[in-house]
Write an enzyme that holds these catalytic residues in place. Structure first.
Site, PDB file in Angstrom:
ATOM      1  N   HIS A 187       0.831  -1.204   0.000  1.00 21.07           N
ATOM      2  CA  HIS A 187       0.000   0.000   0.000  1.00 21.07           C
ATOM      3  C   HIS A 187       0.869   1.260   0.000  1.00 21.07           C
ATOM      4  CE1 HIS A 187      -2.809   2.802   2.341  1.00 21.07           C
ATOM      5  NE2 HIS A 187      -3.459   2.536   1.221  1.00 21.07           N
ATOM      6  N   ARG A 188       0.807   2.034  -1.080  1.00 15.95           N
ATOM      7  CA  ARG A 188       1.669   3.209  -1.296  1.00 15.95           C
ATOM      8  C   ARG A 188       3.144   2.792  -1.316  1.00 15.95           C
ATOM      9  NH1 ARG A 188      -1.257   7.294   3.155  1.00 15.95           N
ATOM     10  NH2 ARG A 188      -3.348   6.442   2.876  1.00 15.95           N
ATOM     11  N   GLU A 243       0.036  -0.743  -4.665  1.00 14.37           N
ATOM     12  CA  GLU A 243      -1.045   0.232  -4.812  1.00 14.37           C
ATOM     13  C   GLU A 243      -0.416   1.612  -4.758  1.00 14.37           C
ATOM     14  OE1 GLU A 243      -4.264   2.938  -3.024  1.00 14.37           O
ATOM     15  OE2 GLU A 243      -2.213   2.541  -2.358  1.00 14.37           O
ATOM     16  N   ASP A 277      -1.448   6.149  -5.519  1.00 16.28           N
ATOM     17  CA  ASP A 277      -2.503   7.158  -5.689  1.00 16.28           C
ATOM     18  C   ASP A 277      -2.036   8.197  -6.702  1.00 16.28           C
ATOM     19  OD1 ASP A 277      -4.110   6.309  -3.195  1.00 16.28           O
ATOM     20  OD2 ASP A 277      -2.098   6.688  -2.394  1.00 16.28           O
ATOM     21  N   HIS A 318      -0.646  10.771  -2.241  1.00 16.27           N
ATOM     22  CA  HIS A 318      -1.950  10.430  -1.672  1.00 16.27           C
ATOM     23  C   HIS A 318      -2.881  11.631  -1.511  1.00 16.27           C
ATOM     24  CE1 HIS A 318      -4.902   9.622   1.535  1.00 16.27           C
ATOM     25  NE2 HIS A 318      -4.957   8.420   0.974  1.00 16.27           N
ATOM     26  N   GLU A 327      -4.909   4.085  -7.962  1.00 13.50           N
ATOM     27  CA  GLU A 327      -6.123   4.705  -7.419  1.00 13.50           C
ATOM     28  C   GLU A 327      -6.237   6.131  -7.930  1.00 13.50           C
ATOM     29  OE1 GLU A 327      -6.754   4.966  -3.121  1.00 13.50           O
ATOM     30  OE2 GLU A 327      -8.440   6.309  -3.512  1.00 13.50           O
ATOM     31  N   LYS A 333      -7.443   9.571  -7.540  1.00 15.40           N
ATOM     32  CA  LYS A 333      -7.911  10.390  -6.410  1.00 15.40           C
ATOM     33  C   LYS A 333      -8.765  11.546  -6.934  1.00 15.40           C
ATOM     34  CE  LYS A 333      -6.320   8.607  -2.506  1.00 15.40           C
ATOM     35  NZ  LYS A 333      -7.314   8.008  -1.599  1.00 15.40           N
ATOM     36  N   ASP A 351       0.632  -1.810   4.542  1.00 14.37           N
ATOM     37  CA  ASP A 351       1.815  -0.943   4.571  1.00 14.37           C
ATOM     38  C   ASP A 351       3.085  -1.770   4.801  1.00 14.37           C
ATOM     39  OD1 ASP A 351       0.057   1.227   4.408  1.00 14.37           O
ATOM     40  OD2 ASP A 351      -0.072   1.432   6.596  1.00 14.37           O
TER      41      ASP A 351
HETATM   42  O1  G3P Z   1      -6.832   1.620  -2.357  1.00 15.57           O
HETATM   43  C1  G3P Z   1      -7.035   1.279  -1.023  1.00 15.57           C
HETATM   44  C2  G3P Z   1      -6.726   2.419  -0.107  1.00 15.57           C
HETATM   45  O2  G3P Z   1      -5.503   2.965  -0.501  1.00 15.57           O
HETATM   46  C3  G3P Z   1      -7.783   3.488  -0.100  1.00 15.57           C
HETATM   47  O3  G3P Z   1      -7.593   4.428   0.920  1.00 15.57           O
HETATM   48  O4  G3P Z   1      -6.914   6.629   1.785  1.00 15.57           O
HETATM   49  O5  G3P Z   1      -5.250   4.783   1.699  1.00 15.57           O
HETATM   50  O6  G3P Z   1      -6.028   5.882  -0.390  1.00 15.57           O
HETATM   51  P1  G3P Z   1      -6.401   5.482   0.996  1.00 15.57           P
HETATM   52 CA    CA Z   2      -4.947   4.633  -1.998  1.00 19.37          CA
END
Ligand code: G3P
Ligand code: CA
Length: 238
Positions: free
Chosen positions: A6-7, A33, A35, A48, A108, A110, A228
């Site tokens: 994640h990120r 993943e 953003d 993000h 993702e 945004k 993470d």
């Molecule tokens: O894509 C899943 C998750 O990343 C969505 O929430 O706020 O971490 O972008 P956020």
């Molecule tokens: Ca995200």
């Protein structure tokens, strides 16, 4: 059950930077993943928040800066001085990093605060240029953005992001249409997710950082988690 960083490996590196994605590219996980937002000069950048305030030494909205202006800020030292000098990456740069791997890339959009007119087509153009159509998943909390993706490139996998519980996820995502649903961890514990899985849905869950949650979700039949700390989750699921 698949693991997505994640990120990038954001537990150990500044989120959404090349070092965080480089670390993920070296792990035996399913994917990453990230953003994306759009700059004033229509460049797709990986970050993000709508602003650079939290994750850089600058201040202001992404939409008000050109890429060249954004490159003057430091996106590493807020996390640790070890990473001072990290710059904001473009989507193209992150995709290039994964050119030689098999990782899936969840982009993702945004677009839930600012619509960033045209961002869907720009993202799809980058993905096509890198020949990553098969490996990419496009997600968003803005389901109108996913409709645009579906109209331009119906062959790309899209996933609707949810922060809330729906009584019938499967019917809802078929209306977009999206193939998958990405739901928050508390939602994954609700009966509507069991129902969706029984109906054959593809369900991925964010953000899972506790090993006991990961083990529960694996047993439930969830297809993937966003975490993470992918190395910790590799241990939990081994
Ligand atoms: O894509 C899943 C998750 O990343 C969505 O929430 O706020 O971490 O972008 P956020
Ligand atoms: Ca995200």
């Amino acid at each position: 059950m698949d693991i997505f960083a994640h990120r990038g490996v954001s537990a150990n590196y500044p989120e959404n930077t090349i070092v965080a994605f480089q670390a993920a590219s070296e792990l035996p996980i399913a994917g990453i993943e990230l953003d994306v937002h759009l700059t004033a000069d229509k460049e797709v950048v990986v970050i993000h928040d709508e602003t650079i305030d939290r994750t850089s030494n600058g201040s202001g909205y992404i939409k008000d800066f050109t890429l060249q202006q954004l490159r003057t800020f430091d996106f590493g030292s807020w996390y640790s001085l070890d990473y001072s000098g990290e710059v904001i990456p473009t989507l193209g740069e992150v995709l290039e990093l994964f050119a030689g791997t098999n990782h899936r890339i969840n982009i993702e959009l945004k677009t839930d605060v600012f619509a960033y007119e045209g961002i869907e087509a720009l993202v799809l153009k980058e993905v096509a240029a890198q020949q990553m159509t098969e490996r990419v998943i496009i997600s968003s909390f803005n389901h109108e953005s996913l409709q645009t993706v579906s109209q331009i490139a119906p062959y790309i996998e899209s996933a609707a992001l949810f922060a809330e519980v729906l009584v019938d996820f499967t019917t809802y995502i078929s209306l977009i249409p999206s193939k998958a649903m990405h739901v928050s961890l508390p939602t994954a514990y609700r009966k509507s997710i069991k129902l969706a899985l029984a109906e054959g849905a593809t369900v991925r869950v964010y953000t899972v950082n506790e090993q006991q949650d990961a083990r529960y979700l694996q047993q439930l039949g969830i297809q993937a988690i966003f975490t993470d700390d992918p190395e910790k989750m590799l241990v939990a699921l081994s």
